[in-house]
Design a protein around this motif. Structure first.
Motif, PDB file in Angstrom:
ATOM      1  N   ALA A  67     -39.182 -46.182   2.242  1.00  5.22           N
ATOM      2  CA  ALA A  67     -38.056 -46.310   3.167  1.00  5.22           C
ATOM      3  C   ALA A  67     -38.485 -46.013   4.603  1.00  5.22           C
ATOM      4  N   TYR A  68     -39.315 -45.006   4.779  1.00  3.97           N
ATOM      5  CA  TYR A  68     -39.675 -44.526   6.118  1.00  3.97           C
ATOM      6  C   TYR A  68     -40.433 -45.572   6.915  1.00  3.97           C
ATOM      7  N   SER A  69     -41.369 -46.264   6.275  1.00  2.06           N
ATOM      8  CA  SER A  69     -42.208 -47.197   7.015  1.00  2.06           C
ATOM      9  C   SER A  69     -41.492 -48.493   7.404  1.00  2.06           C
ATOM     10  N   PRO A  70     -40.907 -49.253   6.452  1.00  4.00           N
ATOM     11  CA  PRO A  70     -40.306 -50.534   6.848  1.00  4.00           C
ATOM     12  C   PRO A  70     -39.077 -50.401   7.735  1.00  4.00           C
ATOM     13  N   LEU A  71     -38.420 -49.242   7.712  1.00  4.18           N
ATOM     14  CA  LEU A  71     -37.223 -49.070   8.542  1.00  4.18           C
ATOM     15  C   LEU A  71     -37.549 -48.570   9.947  1.00  4.18           C
ATOM     16  N   GLN A  72     -38.837 -48.336  10.253  1.00  4.51           N
ATOM     17  CA  GLN A  72     -39.196 -47.810  11.554  1.00  4.51           C
ATOM     18  C   GLN A  72     -38.725 -48.695  12.697  1.00  4.51           C
ATOM     19  N   VAL A 123     -36.396 -41.674   9.611  1.00  9.47           N
ATOM     20  CA  VAL A 123     -36.961 -42.803  10.362  1.00  9.47           C
ATOM     21  C   VAL A 123     -36.938 -42.598  11.882  1.00  9.47           C
ATOM     22  N   PRO A 124     -35.805 -42.232  12.500  1.00 12.81           N
ATOM     23  CA  PRO A 124     -35.801 -42.156  13.973  1.00 12.81           C
ATOM     24  C   PRO A 124     -36.422 -40.885  14.539  1.00 12.81           C
ATOM     25  N   SER A 125     -36.887 -39.965  13.702  1.00  9.14           N
ATOM     26  CA  SER A 125     -37.231 -38.632  14.189  1.00  9.14           C
ATOM     27  C   SER A 125     -38.379 -38.634  15.193  1.00  9.14           C
ATOM     28  N   TYR A 126     -39.517 -39.217  14.868  1.00 14.28           N
ATOM     29  CA  TYR A 126     -40.643 -39.166  15.802  1.00 14.28           C
ATOM     30  C   TYR A 126     -40.446 -40.077  17.017  1.00 14.28           C
ATOM     31  N   GLY A 379     -41.481 -46.901  17.333  1.00 14.39           N
ATOM     32  CA  GLY A 379     -41.175 -47.381  15.993  1.00 14.39           C
ATOM     33  C   GLY A 379     -42.278 -48.250  15.412  1.00 14.39           C
ATOM     34  N   ILE A 380     -42.808 -49.162  16.233  1.00 11.57           N
ATOM     35  CA  ILE A 380     -43.917 -50.006  15.774  1.00 11.57           C
ATOM     36  C   ILE A 380     -45.140 -49.151  15.457  1.00 11.57           C
ATOM     37  N   THR A 386     -47.378 -45.137   9.301  1.00  9.48           N
ATOM     38  CA  THR A 386     -46.785 -44.587   8.079  1.00  9.48           C
ATOM     39  C   THR A 386     -46.796 -45.566   6.916  1.00  9.48           C
ATOM     40  N   SER A 387     -47.169 -46.805   7.173  1.00 10.90           N
ATOM     41  CA  SER A 387     -47.368 -47.705   6.031  1.00 10.90           C
ATOM     42  C   SER A 387     -48.449 -47.152   5.115  1.00 10.90           C
ATOM     43  N   MET A 388     -49.330 -46.331   5.700  1.00  9.05           N
ATOM     44  CA  MET A 388     -50.341 -45.668   4.878  1.00  9.05           C
ATOM     45  C   MET A 388     -49.708 -44.650   3.937  1.00  9.05           C
ATOM     46  N   GLY A 389     -48.522 -44.205   4.265  1.00 10.07           N
ATOM     47  CA  GLY A 389     -47.809 -43.305   3.367  1.00 10.07           C
ATOM     48  C   GLY A 389     -47.385 -43.987   2.087  1.00 10.07           C
TER      49      GLY A 389
END
Length: 434
Positions: A67-72, A123-126, A379-380, A386-389
């Protein structure tokens, strides 16, 4: 003309509200990473209680990043549109609730669902941290500030891991999630009460001018106050998407985050299941690499800003500590060739110290991002990194399925070399995309 504030200081001394804002971001990141990574502390107990295989645990670990990566990218549009005081408390509260719910899980699929919720909420945190830093800090203070708040991701496990281990030992792994989730919900309320944008804060006119003259954006999008000035800052998204600087940065981030994902997911299991170290000892031994990373990221931010203030170029000041750190990160491979628990932790600590040195790359996002696309640039950057996650936990699960962890550590070390290549060959000069 840009909005101004009346001075609150007769002597003309600037206030230092921006330092409190950095402290708030530090606390937020500590909470963020404790909630994000507490699963790795509970994993050995969860594996035993639910009877999960290494491959199944790999999928659970990676669910956060599904969820975290594609929603960035779509999530980061919110960062450019919604004020931090509104958006940040909402997302902190959401990820805290899903963290709490992990304590109720009774199956692999329930854990995956709750981890998806944590990932989507964070997702929006960083990108939001990056917006706040761009708003509140001049360029010459950003690397230090980024180093301080990013160090929170290591502090959480460096100093709180023994507490989490103790909570599990005394009350069970479920109670640990109830505790971390509940504390995080309280911080969501605290952030809403305490945070204000510069123009609405206690910062006096001298501090606002200091931020503005140093390249900060206290009014965020200045076109609301100075349309003529703002036009020069507006860059179309298509120009950003084609920028070699952006892609050099995100490929570098992809490589340098591999070590993070290993330490945040598989590290405790590596020590317990593959190195046969007693679980209670792991709670204390696991703190050393995170403490080393904490020192690395603080030192990197300080050195980088110090180099910049001494007159070195922005490119050299940012890249020198990052590339040095990545070279040290490759030493993780050395753990394959020792059997002593002490030496294993030494290699891990040196490698994670290096990873900490490289963690100030978020300050480079602020340096290259067009002001109207700060959130989406972050985000990008985070999406590719994070796709590595998603990849790392699953790939490690397969790499170690035969009981040998050596290929996994070689993979992590080689990805640090990829990051060095991107910083030195692809990225080029660090400057704002025009």
């Amino acid at each position: 003309m840009a909005e101004s504030k009346p001075s609150s200081s007769a002597a003309g001394a600037k206030s230092n509200v921006r330092r409190f804002i950095v402290f708030m971001l530090f606390i937020t990141v500590v909470i963020n990473y404790v909630d994000r990574s507490s699963l790795s502390i509970a994993a050995p107990h969860i594996v035993d209680e639910l009877g999960l295989s290494s491959v199944q645990m790999g999928f659970i670990f990676s669910a956060f990043a599904w969820a975290y990566s594609p929603l960035q990218i779509p999530g980061s549009f919110l960062v450019d549109k919604v004020a931090p005081k509104v958006l940040y408390p909402i997302i902190i509260g959401a990820w805290s609730l899903f963290t709490f719910m992990q304590g109720t899980a009774g199956s692999m699929w329930q854990l995956i669902i709750f981890r998806l919720g944590v990932g989507a909420s964070e997702v929006p945190s960083y990108p939001m941290n990056n917006r706040i830093i761009t708003t509140w800090l001049p360029e010459k203070e950003r690397a230090t500030a980024v180093g301080i708040y990013i160090s929170g991701q290591y502090v959480g496990l460096a100093f709180l891991a023994p507490v989490l281990v103790w909570l599990q030992s005394e009350f069970g792994w479920r109670f640990m999630f109830y505790t971390t989730g509940g504390i995080s919900i309280l911080w969501a309320l605290g952030f809403w009460i305490l945070y204000k944008d510069p123009m609405k804060s206690r910062a006096n006119a001298e501090e606002i001018d200091y931020i503005r003259q140093g390249g900060g954006r206290p009014e965020w999008l200045k076109k609301q106050h100075d349309p003529q000035s703002a036009q020069t800052d507006v860059v179309p998204f298509s120009r950003l998407a084609k920028s070699r600087k952006l892609w050099g940065l995100v490929i570098a981030h992809m490589g340098e985050t591999c070590a993070n994902w290993f330490f945040l997911t598989w590290f405790p299991i590596y020590l317990v299941k593959y190195r046969h170290i007693e679980f209670i000892k792991v709670g204390f031994m696991a703190t050393l690499p995170f403490a080393a990373a904490w020192c690395g990221v603080l030192l990197s931010g300080y050195i980088s800003d110090k180099l910049l203030k001494k007159g070195f170029s922005l490119t050299f000041s940012r890249k020198a500590p990052i590339i040095t750190g990545l070279l040290l990160a490759t030493t993780i491979i050395g753990a394959n060739y020792v059997d002593s628990p002490t030496l294993i932790v030494v290699f891990m600590s040196v490698a994670f110290f290096g990873s900490g040195l490289a963690a100030i790359s978020w300050s480079v996002v602020s340096s290259i991002a067009p002001v109207n696309l700060t959130g989406i640039t972050g985000g990008i950057f985070n999406f590719v990194g994070t796709s590595m996650g998603i990849l790392v936990p699953i790939l490690i699960g397969f790499l170690v399925s035969d009981g040998n962890f050596s290929p996994a550590l070689i993979f992590v070390g080689c990805m640090a070399l990829l990051s060095i290549f991107s910083w030195t060959v692809i990225m080029g000069k660090i400057e704002r995309v025009q």
